[in-house]
Design an enzyme around this catalytic site. Sequence first.
Site, PDB file in Angstrom:
ATOM      1  N   ARG A  37      69.596 -34.460  -5.906  1.00  0.00           N
ATOM      2  CA  ARG A  37      69.193 -35.245  -5.336  1.00  0.00           C
ATOM      3  C   ARG A  37      67.708 -35.875  -4.167  1.00  0.00           C
ATOM      4  O   ARG A  37      66.885 -36.620  -4.562  1.00  0.00           O
ATOM      5  CB  ARG A  37      70.300 -37.150  -4.963  1.00  0.00           C
ATOM      6  CG  ARG A  37      71.007 -36.260  -6.308  1.00  0.00           C
ATOM      7  CD  ARG A  37      71.987 -37.920  -7.165  1.00  0.00           C
ATOM      8  NE  ARG A  37      73.035 -37.634  -7.695  1.00  0.00           N
ATOM      9  CZ  ARG A  37      72.518 -38.070  -9.413  1.00  0.00           C
ATOM     10  NH1 ARG A  37      71.302 -38.296  -9.931  1.00  0.00           N
ATOM     11  NH2 ARG A  37      73.565 -37.315  -9.687  1.00  0.00           N
ATOM     12  N   HIS A  67      69.850 -25.189 -12.977  1.00  0.00           N
ATOM     13  CA  HIS A  67      69.278 -26.186 -13.316  1.00  0.00           C
ATOM     14  C   HIS A  67      68.108 -27.239 -11.832  1.00  0.00           C
ATOM     15  O   HIS A  67      68.739 -26.469 -10.922  1.00  0.00           O
ATOM     16  CB  HIS A  67      70.809 -26.691 -13.288  1.00  0.00           C
ATOM     17  CG  HIS A  67      70.262 -28.346 -13.876  1.00  0.00           C
ATOM     18  ND1 HIS A  67      69.279 -29.161 -13.198  1.00  0.00           N
ATOM     19  CD2 HIS A  67      70.779 -28.829 -15.167  1.00  0.00           C
ATOM     20  CE1 HIS A  67      69.522 -30.184 -13.957  1.00  0.00           C
ATOM     21  NE2 HIS A  67      70.270 -30.399 -14.919  1.00  0.00           N
ATOM     22  N   TYR A  70      67.127 -33.346 -10.296  1.00  0.00           N
ATOM     23  CA  TYR A  70      67.026 -34.757 -11.026  1.00  0.00           C
ATOM     24  C   TYR A  70      65.660 -35.193 -10.659  1.00  0.00           C
ATOM     25  O   TYR A  70      65.530 -35.764 -11.471  1.00  0.00           O
ATOM     26  CB  TYR A  70      68.437 -35.288 -10.915  1.00  0.00           C
ATOM     27  CG  TYR A  70      69.419 -34.540 -12.074  1.00  0.00           C
ATOM     28  CD1 TYR A  70      69.249 -34.045 -12.973  1.00  0.00           C
ATOM     29  CD2 TYR A  70      70.920 -34.634 -11.233  1.00  0.00           C
ATOM     30  CE1 TYR A  70      70.774 -33.732 -13.489  1.00  0.00           C
ATOM     31  CE2 TYR A  70      71.965 -34.250 -11.505  1.00  0.00           C
ATOM     32  CZ  TYR A  70      71.974 -34.278 -12.338  1.00  0.00           C
ATOM     33  OH  TYR A  70      73.558 -33.778 -13.441  1.00  0.00           O
ATOM     34  N   HIS A 107      65.009 -30.642 -17.341  1.00  0.00           N
ATOM     35  CA  HIS A 107      64.803 -32.166 -17.548  1.00  0.00           C
ATOM     36  C   HIS A 107      63.021 -32.180 -18.299  1.00  0.00           C
ATOM     37  O   HIS A 107      62.962 -32.090 -16.387  1.00  0.00           O
ATOM     38  CB  HIS A 107      65.362 -33.009 -16.716  1.00  0.00           C
ATOM     39  CG  HIS A 107      66.757 -32.732 -17.085  1.00  0.00           C
ATOM     40  ND1 HIS A 107      67.660 -34.060 -16.580  1.00  0.00           N
ATOM     41  CD2 HIS A 107      67.584 -32.461 -17.318  1.00  0.00           C
ATOM     42  CE1 HIS A 107      69.005 -33.719 -15.946  1.00  0.00           C
ATOM     43  NE2 HIS A 107      68.991 -32.845 -16.563  1.00  0.00           N
ATOM     44  N   GLU A 142      65.611 -28.822 -21.489  1.00  0.00           N
ATOM     45  CA  GLU A 142      67.199 -29.277 -22.125  1.00  0.00           C
ATOM     46  C   GLU A 142      67.205 -30.193 -22.865  1.00  0.00           C
ATOM     47  O   GLU A 142      65.620 -31.342 -22.448  1.00  0.00           O
ATOM     48  CB  GLU A 142      67.511 -30.204 -20.848  1.00  0.00           C
ATOM     49  CG  GLU A 142      69.339 -30.266 -21.231  1.00  0.00           C
ATOM     50  CD  GLU A 142      69.998 -30.504 -19.636  1.00  0.00           C
ATOM     51  OE1 GLU A 142      69.836 -29.707 -18.339  1.00  0.00           O
ATOM     52  OE2 GLU A 142      71.024 -31.524 -20.071  1.00  0.00           O
ATOM     53  N   ASP A 176      71.567 -29.455 -25.315  1.00  0.00           N
ATOM     54  CA  ASP A 176      73.119 -30.256 -24.468  1.00  0.00           C
ATOM     55  C   ASP A 176      73.646 -31.155 -25.297  1.00  0.00           C
ATOM     56  O   ASP A 176      73.217 -32.290 -26.104  1.00  0.00           O
ATOM     57  CB  ASP A 176      72.797 -30.943 -23.292  1.00  0.00           C
ATOM     58  CG  ASP A 176      73.602 -31.652 -22.649  1.00  0.00           C
ATOM     59  OD1 ASP A 176      74.804 -32.173 -23.206  1.00  0.00           O
ATOM     60  OD2 ASP A 176      73.993 -31.777 -20.822  1.00  0.00           O
ATOM     61  N   HIS A 179      73.711 -35.200 -24.877  1.00  0.00           N
ATOM     62  CA  HIS A 179      72.149 -35.435 -25.029  1.00  0.00           C
ATOM     63  C   HIS A 179      72.422 -35.356 -26.584  1.00  0.00           C
ATOM     64  O   HIS A 179      71.233 -36.707 -27.214  1.00  0.00           O
ATOM     65  CB  HIS A 179      71.312 -34.713 -24.344  1.00  0.00           C
ATOM     66  CG  HIS A 179      71.881 -34.233 -22.853  1.00  0.00           C
ATOM     67  ND1 HIS A 179      70.739 -34.177 -22.246  1.00  0.00           N
ATOM     68  CD2 HIS A 179      72.475 -34.991 -21.972  1.00  0.00           C
ATOM     69  CE1 HIS A 179      71.641 -34.207 -20.965  1.00  0.00           C
ATOM     70  NE2 HIS A 179      72.184 -34.751 -21.106  1.00  0.00           N
ATOM     71  N   HIS A 211      74.784 -26.298 -22.751  1.00  0.00           N
ATOM     72  CA  HIS A 211      75.684 -27.436 -22.280  1.00  0.00           C
ATOM     73  C   HIS A 211      76.611 -28.392 -22.804  1.00  0.00           C
ATOM     74  O   HIS A 211      76.216 -28.700 -24.396  1.00  0.00           O
ATOM     75  CB  HIS A 211      74.920 -28.452 -21.775  1.00  0.00           C
ATOM     76  CG  HIS A 211      74.054 -27.918 -20.509  1.00  0.00           C
ATOM     77  ND1 HIS A 211      73.363 -28.843 -19.421  1.00  0.00           N
ATOM     78  CD2 HIS A 211      73.515 -26.706 -19.826  1.00  0.00           C
ATOM     79  CE1 HIS A 211      72.177 -27.943 -19.018  1.00  0.00           C
ATOM     80  NE2 HIS A 211      72.835 -27.281 -18.188  1.00  0.00           N
ATOM     81  N   ASP A 224      73.370 -41.010 -21.925  1.00  0.00           N
ATOM     82  CA  ASP A 224      73.679 -39.537 -21.681  1.00  0.00           C
ATOM     83  C   ASP A 224      74.613 -40.017 -20.611  1.00  0.00           C
ATOM     84  O   ASP A 224      74.855 -39.981 -18.971  1.00  0.00           O
ATOM     85  CB  ASP A 224      72.635 -39.522 -20.740  1.00  0.00           C
ATOM     86  CG  ASP A 224      73.058 -38.297 -19.543  1.00  0.00           C
ATOM     87  OD1 ASP A 224      74.078 -37.491 -20.222  1.00  0.00           O
ATOM     88  OD2 ASP A 224      71.766 -37.767 -18.896  1.00  0.00           O
ATOM     89  N   HIS A 226      78.667 -38.113 -20.288  1.00  0.00           N
ATOM     90  CA  HIS A 226      79.150 -37.293 -19.972  1.00  0.00           C
ATOM     91  C   HIS A 226      80.945 -38.010 -20.403  1.00  0.00           C
ATOM     92  O   HIS A 226      81.336 -38.128 -18.742  1.00  0.00           O
ATOM     93  CB  HIS A 226      79.201 -36.226 -19.179  1.00  0.00           C
ATOM     94  CG  HIS A 226      77.445 -35.610 -19.700  1.00  0.00           C
ATOM     95  ND1 HIS A 226      77.065 -34.218 -18.955  1.00  0.00           N
ATOM     96  CD2 HIS A 226      76.311 -35.706 -19.439  1.00  0.00           C
ATOM     97  CE1 HIS A 226      76.003 -34.180 -18.704  1.00  0.00           C
ATOM     98  NE2 HIS A 226      75.541 -34.775 -19.831  1.00  0.00           N
ATOM     99  N   GLU A 256      79.626 -29.042 -18.098  1.00  0.00           N
ATOM    100  CA  GLU A 256      78.696 -31.049 -16.596  1.00  0.00           C
ATOM    101  C   GLU A 256      79.834 -32.004 -17.325  1.00  0.00           C
ATOM    102  O   GLU A 256      79.571 -33.117 -17.308  1.00  0.00           O
ATOM    103  CB  GLU A 256      77.907 -30.590 -16.827  1.00  0.00           C
ATOM    104  CG  GLU A 256      76.967 -29.846 -17.424  1.00  0.00           C
ATOM    105  CD  GLU A 256      75.681 -29.531 -17.881  1.00  0.00           C
ATOM    106  OE1 GLU A 256      75.209 -30.793 -18.785  1.00  0.00           O
ATOM    107  OE2 GLU A 256      74.331 -29.268 -17.111  1.00  0.00           O
TER     108      GLU A 256
HETATM  109 ZN    ZN Z   1      73.662 -35.264 -19.067  1.00  0.00          ZN
HETATM  110 FE    FE Z   2      72.420 -30.885 -19.625  1.00  0.00          FE
HETATM  111 FE    FE Z   3      70.579 -31.740 -17.180  1.00  0.00          FE
END
Ligand code: ZN
Ligand code: FE
Ligand code: FE
Length: 275
Positions: A37, A67, A70, A107, A142, A176, A179, A211, A224, A226, A256
Amino acid sequence: MIYIGNHLSTSDGFLKMGEKALELGADTFAFFTRNPRGGSAKEIKPDDAKALIRLMEENNFGKLVAHAPYTMNLCSATEDTRKFGLEMLCDDLKRMEYLPGNYYNFHPGSHTGQGVETGIEQIIEALDKALESDLSTTVLLETMAGKGSEVGSRFEEIKAILDGVKHTEKMGVCLDTCHVYDAGYDIVGDLEGVVAEFDRVIGLERLKAVHINDSMNPMGSHKDRHQKIGQGSIGYEAFKRIITHPAFAGKPFILETPNEDDGYKAEIAWVRANM
Ligand code: ZN
Ligand code: FE
Ligand code: FE
């Protein structure tokens, strides 16, 4: 046969992640290349990286799926954000070379009002600046849920990025499950149809990693969120079909899901019992 593991914390270094993976029954894992973040990165200790590589070889690990943070948005309307994203991408790819030959997943980005086409152009532009021919890492796009102005919730958008990039041979896709279901692809009722669609639009040879997440919301919700495996709208039966589908054989599957160690251990064991 697939490889299975979960997202692990980098706080104690590379070797500790490998040891943690073994403890949980995993033979692959994911980690953030830097603060997810914020964006700050820790110094890499080459010996620590080498120790992890040895552990992975000794235990027949599949490829790792690192990964990106974000905060990396290569297609933001704000130029500074795009620049910051490109800097992180370039630095991450250098850092990934300490663990040669693995995957780096990101992403594609959120176009923040500029429109999908502009977003795709800016993502391609950034990748063309970052990717070099001597890179040993494969960079994965992704598939996204389509929350807000996210790019990459349609297979066509992923394909457009792959096709636009100069070093397209360095690129692949990470699917994913939460997703794609949130994006409206019916992997529960028609897995064959979705796999065929992926193959028709993108090409299955581009699929490198998965994912594996259940979703808290129904198909097409673009939310989104999870959920634990089997506890959401995708459900156990659909996951049994996914983890045994020949299109996904040999790929690293990364959990995840909202879990602590015990939960991951149980999900990894469930996957192993059903794959
Ligand atoms: Zn996600
Ligand atoms: Fe993912
Ligand atoms: Fe991701």
